[in-house]
Design a protein around this motif. Structure first.
Motif, PDB file in Angstrom:
ATOM      1  N   ALA A   1       0.752  -1.235   0.060  1.00  0.00           N
ATOM      2  CA  ALA A   1      -0.027   0.092  -0.104  1.00  0.00           C
ATOM      3  C   ALA A   1       0.880   1.177   0.090  1.00  0.00           C
ATOM      4  CB  ALA A   1      -1.023   0.261   1.246  1.00  0.00           C
ATOM      5  N   MET A   2       1.873   1.401   0.775  1.00  0.00           N
ATOM      6  CA  MET A   2       2.850   2.533   0.757  1.00  0.00           C
ATOM      7  C   MET A   2       3.430   2.803  -0.560  1.00  0.00           C
ATOM      8  SD  MET A   2       2.897   4.177   3.308  1.00  0.00           S
ATOM      9  CE  MET A   2       4.720   5.363   3.028  1.00  0.00           C
ATOM     10  N   LYS A   3       3.619   1.689  -1.368  1.00  0.00           N
ATOM     11  CA  LYS A   3       4.259   2.186  -2.806  1.00  0.00           C
ATOM     12  C   LYS A   3       3.203   2.992  -3.634  1.00  0.00           C
ATOM     13  CE  LYS A   3       7.529   0.753  -5.672  1.00  0.00           C
ATOM     14  NZ  LYS A   3       8.832   0.999  -5.684  1.00  0.00           N
ATOM     15  N   GLN A   4       1.907   2.406  -3.235  1.00  0.00           N
ATOM     16  CA  GLN A   4       0.831   3.494  -4.015  1.00  0.00           C
ATOM     17  C   GLN A   4       0.632   4.703  -3.512  1.00  0.00           C
ATOM     18  OE1 GLN A   4      -2.885   1.022  -4.613  1.00  0.00           O
ATOM     19  NE2 GLN A   4      -1.518  -0.735  -4.613  1.00  0.00           N
ATOM     20  N   VAL A   5       0.748   4.626  -1.998  1.00  0.00           N
ATOM     21  CA  VAL A   5       0.789   6.054  -1.320  1.00  0.00           C
ATOM     22  C   VAL A   5       1.613   7.045  -1.612  1.00  0.00           C
ATOM     23  CG1 VAL A   5       0.920   7.119   0.835  1.00  0.00           C
ATOM     24  CG2 VAL A   5      -0.728   4.969   0.517  1.00  0.00           C
ATOM     25  N   ILE A   6       3.012   6.691  -1.879  1.00  0.00           N
ATOM     26  CA  ILE A   6       3.728   7.464  -1.900  1.00  0.00           C
ATOM     27  C   ILE A   6       4.116   8.189  -3.724  1.00  0.00           C
ATOM     28  CG2 ILE A   6       5.319   6.856  -0.272  1.00  0.00           C
ATOM     29  CD1 ILE A   6       7.268   5.554  -2.298  1.00  0.00           C
ATOM     30  N   LYS A   7       3.265   7.209  -4.236  1.00  0.00           N
ATOM     31  CA  LYS A   7       3.261   7.640  -5.653  1.00  0.00           C
ATOM     32  C   LYS A   7       2.287   8.932  -5.731  1.00  0.00           C
ATOM     33  CE  LYS A   7       3.632   3.323  -8.325  1.00  0.00           C
ATOM     34  NZ  LYS A   7       2.959   2.261  -8.953  1.00  0.00           N
ATOM     35  N   LYS A   8       1.242   9.034  -4.918  1.00  0.00           N
ATOM     36  CA  LYS A   8       0.259  10.391  -4.979  1.00  0.00           C
ATOM     37  C   LYS A   8       0.955  11.349  -4.007  1.00  0.00           C
ATOM     38  CE  LYS A   8      -3.416   8.230  -6.676  1.00  0.00           C
ATOM     39  NZ  LYS A   8      -4.637   8.017  -7.168  1.00  0.00           N
ATOM     40  N   ASP A   9       1.516  10.861  -3.071  1.00  0.00           N
ATOM     41  CA  ASP A   9       2.151  11.805  -2.142  1.00  0.00           C
ATOM     42  C   ASP A   9       3.588  11.459  -1.304  1.00  0.00           C
ATOM     43  OD1 ASP A   9       2.610  13.668   0.114  1.00  0.00           O
ATOM     44  OD2 ASP A   9       0.703  13.540   0.785  1.00  0.00           O
ATOM     45  N   PRO A  10       4.587  11.794  -2.005  1.00  0.00           N
ATOM     46  CA  PRO A  10       5.875  11.414  -1.757  1.00  0.00           C
ATOM     47  C   PRO A  10       6.434  12.013  -0.361  1.00  0.00           C
ATOM     48  CG  PRO A  10       6.161  12.821  -3.684  1.00  0.00           C
ATOM     49  CD  PRO A  10       4.648  12.531  -3.157  1.00  0.00           C
ATOM     50  N   SER A  11       5.345  12.560   0.414  1.00  0.00           N
ATOM     51  CA  SER A  11       5.837  13.359   1.691  1.00  0.00           C
ATOM     52  C   SER A  11       5.386  12.407   2.831  1.00  0.00           C
ATOM     53  CB  SER A  11       5.223  14.538   1.941  1.00  0.00           C
ATOM     54  OG  SER A  11       3.842  14.533   2.205  1.00  0.00           O
ATOM     55  N   ILE A 102     -11.336   5.332   8.886  1.00  0.00           N
ATOM     56  CA  ILE A 102     -11.836   4.804   7.833  1.00  0.00           C
ATOM     57  C   ILE A 102     -11.295   3.338   7.795  1.00  0.00           C
ATOM     58  CG2 ILE A 102     -11.473   4.835   5.120  1.00  0.00           C
ATOM     59  CD1 ILE A 102     -10.588   7.953   5.400  1.00  0.00           C
ATOM     60  N   LEU A 103     -12.551   2.513   7.252  1.00  0.00           N
ATOM     61  CA  LEU A 103     -12.418   0.982   7.186  1.00  0.00           C
ATOM     62  C   LEU A 103     -12.056   0.792   5.606  1.00  0.00           C
ATOM     63  CD1 LEU A 103     -14.997  -0.244   9.491  1.00  0.00           C
ATOM     64  CD2 LEU A 103     -12.796  -0.041  10.099  1.00  0.00           C
ATOM     65  N   CYS A 104     -11.170  -0.107   5.389  1.00  0.00           N
ATOM     66  CA  CYS A 104     -11.002  -0.445   3.851  1.00  0.00           C
ATOM     67  C   CYS A 104     -11.158  -2.038   3.662  1.00  0.00           C
ATOM     68  CB  CYS A 104      -9.571   0.019   3.658  1.00  0.00           C
ATOM     69  SG  CYS A 104      -8.204  -0.693   4.408  1.00  0.00           S
ATOM     70  N   ASP A 105     -10.985  -2.472   2.603  1.00  0.00           N
ATOM     71  CA  ASP A 105     -11.134  -3.822   2.394  1.00  0.00           C
ATOM     72  C   ASP A 105      -9.834  -4.650   2.981  1.00  0.00           C
ATOM     73  OD1 ASP A 105     -13.527  -3.355   0.916  1.00  0.00           O
ATOM     74  OD2 ASP A 105     -12.550  -3.169  -0.946  1.00  0.00           O
ATOM     75  N   PRO A 106     -10.260  -5.704   3.512  1.00  0.00           N
ATOM     76  CA  PRO A 106      -8.699  -6.421   4.129  1.00  0.00           C
ATOM     77  C   PRO A 106      -8.208  -7.046   3.030  1.00  0.00           C
ATOM     78  CG  PRO A 106     -11.012  -7.699   4.689  1.00  0.00           C
ATOM     79  CD  PRO A 106     -11.379  -6.345   3.989  1.00  0.00           C
ATOM     80  N   GLY A 107      -6.815  -6.937   3.299  1.00  0.00           N
ATOM     81  CA  GLY A 107      -5.866  -7.566   2.255  1.00  0.00           C
ATOM     82  C   GLY A 107      -5.846  -7.121   0.994  1.00  0.00           C
ATOM     83  N   ASN A 108      -6.258  -5.977   0.941  1.00  0.00           N
ATOM     84  CA  ASN A 108      -6.425  -5.227  -0.460  1.00  0.00           C
ATOM     85  C   ASN A 108      -5.477  -3.784  -0.409  1.00  0.00           C
ATOM     86  OD1 ASN A 108      -7.176  -3.267  -2.502  1.00  0.00           O
ATOM     87  ND2 ASN A 108      -9.124  -4.584  -2.958  1.00  0.00           N
ATOM     88  N   ALA A 109      -4.384  -3.979  -1.059  1.00  0.00           N
ATOM     89  CA  ALA A 109      -3.467  -2.945  -0.884  1.00  0.00           C
ATOM     90  C   ALA A 109      -3.854  -1.707  -1.450  1.00  0.00           C
ATOM     91  CB  ALA A 109      -2.052  -3.020  -1.569  1.00  0.00           C
ATOM     92  N   GLU A 110      -4.532  -1.654  -2.595  1.00  0.00           N
ATOM     93  CA  GLU A 110      -5.273  -0.696  -3.302  1.00  0.00           C
ATOM     94  C   GLU A 110      -6.308   0.148  -2.335  1.00  0.00           C
ATOM     95  OE1 GLU A 110      -7.651   0.289  -7.030  1.00  0.00           O
ATOM     96  OE2 GLU A 110      -5.978  -1.256  -7.264  1.00  0.00           O
ATOM     97  N   SER A 111      -7.277  -0.647  -1.797  1.00  0.00           N
ATOM     98  CA  SER A 111      -8.222   0.003  -0.982  1.00  0.00           C
ATOM     99  C   SER A 111      -7.442   0.478   0.346  1.00  0.00           C
ATOM    100  CB  SER A 111      -8.966  -1.296  -0.360  1.00  0.00           C
ATOM    101  OG  SER A 111     -10.199  -0.715   0.506  1.00  0.00           O
ATOM    102  N   LEU A 112      -6.349   0.049   0.989  1.00  0.00           N
ATOM    103  CA  LEU A 112      -5.548   0.470   2.002  1.00  0.00           C
ATOM    104  C   LEU A 112      -5.027   1.841   1.529  1.00  0.00           C
ATOM    105  CD1 LEU A 112      -4.723   0.440   5.154  1.00  0.00           C
ATOM    106  CD2 LEU A 112      -2.712  -1.082   4.177  1.00  0.00           C
ATOM    107  N   ALA A 113      -4.235   1.641   0.565  1.00  0.00           N
ATOM    108  CA  ALA A 113      -3.673   2.976   0.346  1.00  0.00           C
ATOM    109  C   ALA A 113      -4.814   4.198  -0.086  1.00  0.00           C
ATOM    110  CB  ALA A 113      -2.708   2.983  -1.131  1.00  0.00           C
ATOM    111  N   GLY A 114      -5.814   3.817  -0.731  1.00  0.00           N
ATOM    112  CA  GLY A 114      -6.875   4.910  -0.847  1.00  0.00           C
ATOM    113  C   GLY A 114      -7.384   5.437   0.559  1.00  0.00           C
ATOM    114  N   ALA A 115      -7.573   4.500   1.418  1.00  0.00           N
ATOM    115  CA  ALA A 115      -7.981   4.979   2.662  1.00  0.00           C
ATOM    116  C   ALA A 115      -6.982   5.962   3.419  1.00  0.00           C
ATOM    117  CB  ALA A 115      -8.320   3.799   3.666  1.00  0.00           C
ATOM    118  N   ILE A 116      -5.578   5.226   3.271  1.00  0.00           N
ATOM    119  CA  ILE A 116      -4.409   6.197   3.900  1.00  0.00           C
ATOM    120  C   ILE A 116      -4.569   7.511   3.466  1.00  0.00           C
ATOM    121  CG2 ILE A 116      -2.242   6.381   4.211  1.00  0.00           C
ATOM    122  CD1 ILE A 116      -1.982   3.314   4.276  1.00  0.00           C
ATOM    123  N   LEU A 117      -4.675   7.707   2.182  1.00  0.00           N
ATOM    124  CA  LEU A 117      -4.557   8.972   1.478  1.00  0.00           C
ATOM    125  C   LEU A 117      -5.812   9.755   1.703  1.00  0.00           C
ATOM    126  CD1 LEU A 117      -3.230   7.926  -1.946  1.00  0.00           C
ATOM    127  CD2 LEU A 117      -2.073   9.415  -0.527  1.00  0.00           C
TER     128      LEU A 117
END
Length: 162
Positions: A1-11, A102-117
């Motif tokens: 999920a962090m790989k996807q998060v930093i693509k959108k927000d590298p901070s 925010i709750l996200c789909d379990p075991g889903n990196a994309e859902s987790l990344a979106g929720a973190i952002l």
């Protein structure tokens, strides 16, 4: 999920506390994915350190696939920190409103990344989070348990026929 998060927000920086048996596996994943500048493993955190870390966090993330009642989530909320968690029975009991996290789909990196952002972009009502966490103070829990026992003791005892 962090790989996807930093693509959108590298901070964004992620800290994973603890020193359990998964530490080496996590270190390998961090290196394999090139996340050394974004994900850090500070190791074991003493109780007083945990409070500081939770107070410093913009969001607390708990992506557990299964969780019993999430005390660690209550601890984060008691610091006024919103929670991002995987949707499971325990997290669903704690994060009962999007005002708390925010709750996200379990075991889903994309859902987790979106929720973190979304959690990082949102302005949270810290007072509302702290107010909710108050219901889990030990004195309130003790009062609730006392009421349950009093209710049970007031009932007529069952007879052998019932």
């Amino acid at each position: 999920a962090m790989k996807q998060v930093i693509k959108k927000d590298p901070s964004v920086i992620c800290y994973i506390g603890g020193s359990g048996p998964e530490k080496n596996s996590l270190m390998n994943q961090i290196q394999q994915k090139g996340l050394e500048k974004y994900v850090f493993l500070p190791g074991f955190l003493a109780e007083d350190q945990i409070v500081r870390w939770m107070n410093s966090a913009d969001v607390f993330v708990l992506p557990s696939l299964q969780e019993s009642f999430g005390i660690v989530q209550i601890e984060a909320l008691a610091c006024g920190t919103p929670v991002v968690a995987a949707r499971n029975a325990g997290s669903g009991e704690v994060i009962i409103s999007e005002d708390l996290g925010i709750l996200c789909d379990p075991g889903n990196a994309e859902s987790l990344a979106g929720a973190i952002l979304r959690g990082l972009e949102r302005s949270w009502d810290t007072a509302k989070i702290l107010e909710y966490a108050q219901r889990y103070r030990w004195d309130f829990i003790a009062e609730d348990l006392l009421r349950v026992y009093e209710t049970v003791l007031k009932r007529d005892p069952p007879t052998r026929d019932t």
